[in-house]
Scaffold this active site. Sequence first.
Site, PDB file in Angstrom:
ATOM      1  N   ASP A  32       0.834  -1.351  -0.269  1.00 48.26           N
ATOM      2  CA  ASP A  32      -0.310  -0.020   0.204  1.00 48.26           C
ATOM      3  C   ASP A  32       0.809   0.966  -0.088  1.00 48.26           C
ATOM      4  O   ASP A  32       0.584   1.937   1.131  1.00 48.26           O
ATOM      5  CB  ASP A  32      -0.493   0.210   1.475  1.00 48.26           C
ATOM      6  CG  ASP A  32      -1.847  -1.132   1.251  1.00 48.26           C
ATOM      7  OD1 ASP A  32      -1.861  -2.061   0.238  1.00 48.26           O
ATOM      8  OD2 ASP A  32      -2.522  -1.555   2.141  1.00 48.26           O
ATOM      9  N   LYS A  50      -6.267  -5.081  -2.906  1.00 53.13           N
ATOM     10  CA  LYS A  50      -7.405  -5.455  -1.743  1.00 53.13           C
ATOM     11  C   LYS A  50      -8.777  -4.715  -1.178  1.00 53.13           C
ATOM     12  O   LYS A  50      -8.044  -3.646  -1.177  1.00 53.13           O
ATOM     13  CB  LYS A  50      -5.936  -5.660  -0.887  1.00 53.13           C
ATOM     14  CG  LYS A  50      -5.585  -4.361   0.281  1.00 53.13           C
ATOM     15  CD  LYS A  50      -4.054  -5.370   0.203  1.00 53.13           C
ATOM     16  CE  LYS A  50      -3.419  -4.327   1.287  1.00 53.13           C
ATOM     17  NZ  LYS A  50      -4.173  -3.264   2.162  1.00 53.13           N
ATOM     18  N   CYS A 100      -2.700  -2.481   8.025  1.00 50.70           N
ATOM     19  CA  CYS A 100      -1.971  -3.437   6.576  1.00 50.70           C
ATOM     20  C   CYS A 100      -0.793  -4.192   6.873  1.00 50.70           C
ATOM     21  O   CYS A 100      -1.255  -5.373   6.474  1.00 50.70           O
ATOM     22  CB  CYS A 100      -2.230  -2.324   5.545  1.00 50.70           C
ATOM     23  SG  CYS A 100      -3.781  -1.947   5.564  1.00 50.70           S
TER      24      CYS A 100
HETATM   25  N1  TIU Z   1      -2.557   0.513   4.299  1.00 53.02           N
HETATM   26  C1  TIU Z   1      -3.100   0.992   5.638  1.00 53.02           C
HETATM   27  O1  TIU Z   1      -2.980   0.744   6.560  1.00 53.02           O
HETATM   28  N2  TIU Z   1      -4.132   0.936   5.715  1.00 53.02           N
HETATM   29  C2  TIU Z   1      -4.730   2.028   6.954  1.00 53.02           C
HETATM   30  O2  TIU Z   1      -5.649   2.580   6.503  1.00 53.02           O
HETATM   31  N3  TIU Z   1      -3.911   2.140   7.683  1.00 53.02           N
HETATM   32  C3  TIU Z   1      -3.650   3.116   8.435  1.00 53.02           C
HETATM   33  O3  TIU Z   1      -3.199   3.411   9.249  1.00 53.02           O
HETATM   34  N4  TIU Z   1      -5.176   4.120   8.528  1.00 53.02           N
END
Ligand code: TIU
Length: 222
Positions: free
Chosen positions: A26, A131, A164
């Site tokens: 991500d 995802k 994540c």
């Molecule tokens: N990729 C991921 O960690 N999604 C989130 O929403 N993370 C946050 O820390 N908000």
Amino acid sequence: MKEVTIHAEPTPVPVALDRTAAVIIDMQRDFLEPGGFGETLGNDVSLLRSAIPPCKALLEGLRARGVFIVHTREGHRADLSDAHRAKIERGEPTKRIGAEGPMGRILIRGEPGHDIIEELAPRPGEPVIDKPGKGAFYATDLETVLSNRGIDTLLVCGVTTEVCVHTTVREANDRGYRCLVLSDCCASYFPEFHAIGLKMVAAQGGIFGWVTDSKRVLDAIR
Ligand code: TIU
């Protein structure tokens, strides 16, 4: 490709590079740049930028050795049909998933904000896994992609450490993967969660795996 030993906590790890994949989680504009999902959640997105140079150096080193690289992106279909109501109903309505933002609709596939940041753009042949959840295995074909390559070890990088990255490491554990989390290649909006999240991985003899960093991985593969 030969087996190498990567120095890590709590122990050094022998790793077969041809059974290893880097999973870059991500590293999207929505989390790292102003105007995206991360900022709408009230976060200082600049805190995640420390992970960019180490991830870039790591990717260059891994590509030179032919190590398999997979990227993930968190996001949803434009009609939100793959988003649980419990996920999208949180937060202020004008800033929720699917709302219009400066980088397009927030956390929606195909919008500018959903893209992986330019610095870490995937190369041809590197799968990108879209995802809908926090974990990279939930409702994706990641497990098939990895098993078709005979992968048993993951070098886990990305953001955010305790969300994540952690969720993916936990999912990977229960699917039998050895996980090495690269401390400098991960980051959080909460430095204390980053530190504790990493400790949680390596505690209890490596309850979820190992913690290492880009330098120790690059030293091992050179
Ligand atoms: N990729 C991921 O960690 N999604 C989130 O929403 N993370 C946050 O820390 N908000």
